[in-house]
Design an enzyme around this catalytic site. Sequence first.
Site, mmCIF file in Angstrom:
data_model
loop_
_atom_site.group_PDB
_atom_site.id
_atom_site.type_symbol
_atom_site.label_atom_id
_atom_site.label_comp_id
_atom_site.label_asym_id
_atom_site.label_seq_id
_atom_site.Cartn_x
_atom_site.Cartn_y
_atom_site.Cartn_z
ATOM 1 N N LYS A 1 0.458 43.098 0.720
ATOM 2 C CA LYS A 1 -0.036 43.683 -0.179
ATOM 3 C C LYS A 1 -1.499 43.610 0.241
ATOM 4 C CE LYS A 1 3.000 44.763 -3.191
ATOM 5 N NZ LYS A 1 4.363 43.897 -3.004
HETATM 6 C C1 LIG Z 1 5.520 44.300 -3.409
HETATM 7 C C2 LIG Z 1 6.658 43.623 -2.513
HETATM 8 C C3 LIG Z 1 7.919 44.258 -2.032
HETATM 9 C C4 LIG Z 1 8.035 45.720 -2.463
HETATM 10 O O1 LIG Z 1 7.466 46.582 -1.748
HETATM 11 P P1 LIG Z 1 7.241 48.139 -2.438
HETATM 12 O O2 LIG Z 1 5.978 48.840 -1.746
HETATM 13 O O3 LIG Z 1 7.024 47.943 -4.017
HETATM 14 O O4 LIG Z 1 8.614 48.638 -2.268
HETATM 15 C C5 LIG Z 1 8.548 43.608 -1.048
HETATM 16 N N1 LIG Z 1 8.314 42.165 -0.717
HETATM 17 C C6 LIG Z 1 7.240 41.690 -1.043
HETATM 18 C C7 LIG Z 1 6.889 40.343 -0.562
HETATM 19 C C8 LIG Z 1 6.431 42.402 -2.077
HETATM 20 O O5 LIG Z 1 5.187 41.539 -2.480
#
Ligand SMILES: *Cc1c(COP(=O)(O)O)cnc(C)c1O
Length: 460
Positions: A112
């Site tokens: 993120k």
């Molecule tokens: C947010 C997240 C995901 C999923 O990603 P999306 O964009 O919501 O599909 C997968 N792994 C981790 C560690 C995350 O923080």
Amino acid sequence: MKFLSTRGRAPQASFADVLLAGLAPDGGLYLPTAWPQLGAAEIAAFRGARYQDVAFAILSRFTEGSFSADELRADIEAAYADFDAKDIAPLVETAKDEYLLELFHGPTLAFKDIALQILGRLFARALAKRGGRATVVAATSGDTGSAAIAALGGLPNIQVFVMHPKGRVSDVQRLQMTTSPHANVHNIALEGTFDDAQSIVKDLFADTAFAQEVSLTAVNSINFARIAAQAVYYFTATAALGQPATFVVPTGNFGDIFAGEAASRMGLDVARLVIATNSNDIMARALNDGVYASGAAQPTISPSMDIQVASNFERALFEASGRDADWTAAAMSDFARDRKLVLPRAVIEALRDRYSAFAANDDETRAAIADTHARTGRIIDPHTGVALAAARKMGHGHAPVVILSTAHPAKFPDAVAQAIGSQPPVPARLSGLKNRTEKMEILPKELSLIRSFISSRLRG
Ligand SMILES: *Cc1c(COP(=O)(O)O)cnc(C)c1O
């Protein structure tokens, strides 16, 4: 560059509008009116280029008209200055034709950060130009919250409200959010699931009087700026390999994998996009059975994917329907009412041309973590483990396979210990977390209470 809503009932908007608004006023999600196109020669030349330069080449296509080249360059450089990998998103080989794309080298140790570190900077810049304030409300399954706090904590004229499902995130994830020293950060532990939190965020937007009064905005992956920033690593990974890859993506809200579709629509040759889910397998069922139906989210050892309503799927449906906004709007309102949507044949076929899907349960995930550790000595996190288990289910004939490694294993020490018998070493960025003071408000999943909490904090 102009943007439209997937539901077709909102005026076209600039990048800065989209960035500051998050969700379109008709409840739809923003997409560019036409995908910018990159030529084969330009894409091939990304091989060996700095990550930041590739990010500029891609993002400038979208930000044009809202930010100057110098502004964008400055924000990209600053966004990645504190990453602990020179390549930002390094590709490491784990077996023949199998790679991990490591996306967790930012300040909060999950992917993120890659988008939010840029988004926060552009956000502050757009707000400074436009004047006024912004109220960011984020629903988090664990990692968006801390990444948003790291990106926006301490910025002027922005208040950040982060709602996580109480007791359903890892201790490290919670502490990363609740120990922020910044006065503009407000944590809510919601007595409910991530889907409850996400639906409250949507309801807050639907309350247009409130949304306007507080200048409400979203930094979840419903914000298109995140998708644009995440498309970058599909380009850099493909360029590094020198050939099209099959990307296996641990999927929750469908943002990260949709960024792969975005890259492909911009001209990148992508062999296949593989949706990997844990036992919250709504996306795997949608693709394999043609019925998008949500149930109750079950807690798993990969909590950031404990999601039953994948917001960004709306973007993929819009594209798969040939950009039919009327159909998309009707389909989303049917889904909101029935919690179920039967996908028309043409739509499901268009999706299957691009996507495959496999679900892995906790046992399979632990086995993938243990196997990787035994074979390579590498410790992977449970979300990466889900993707690895999904890749194994896919079978052979898809080389090269790139698995998106979305979090650092130290964010999920207990799940890792279940798999390999010991906890991963604690990186410097997480040390001392347990000794800091936590600040959060525990609230029931009731819209009116959340709204009054936000209003009272804004009054100071
Ligand atoms: C947010 C997240 C995901 C999923 O990603 P999306 O964009 O919501 O599909 C997968 N792994 C981790 C560690 C995350 O923080």
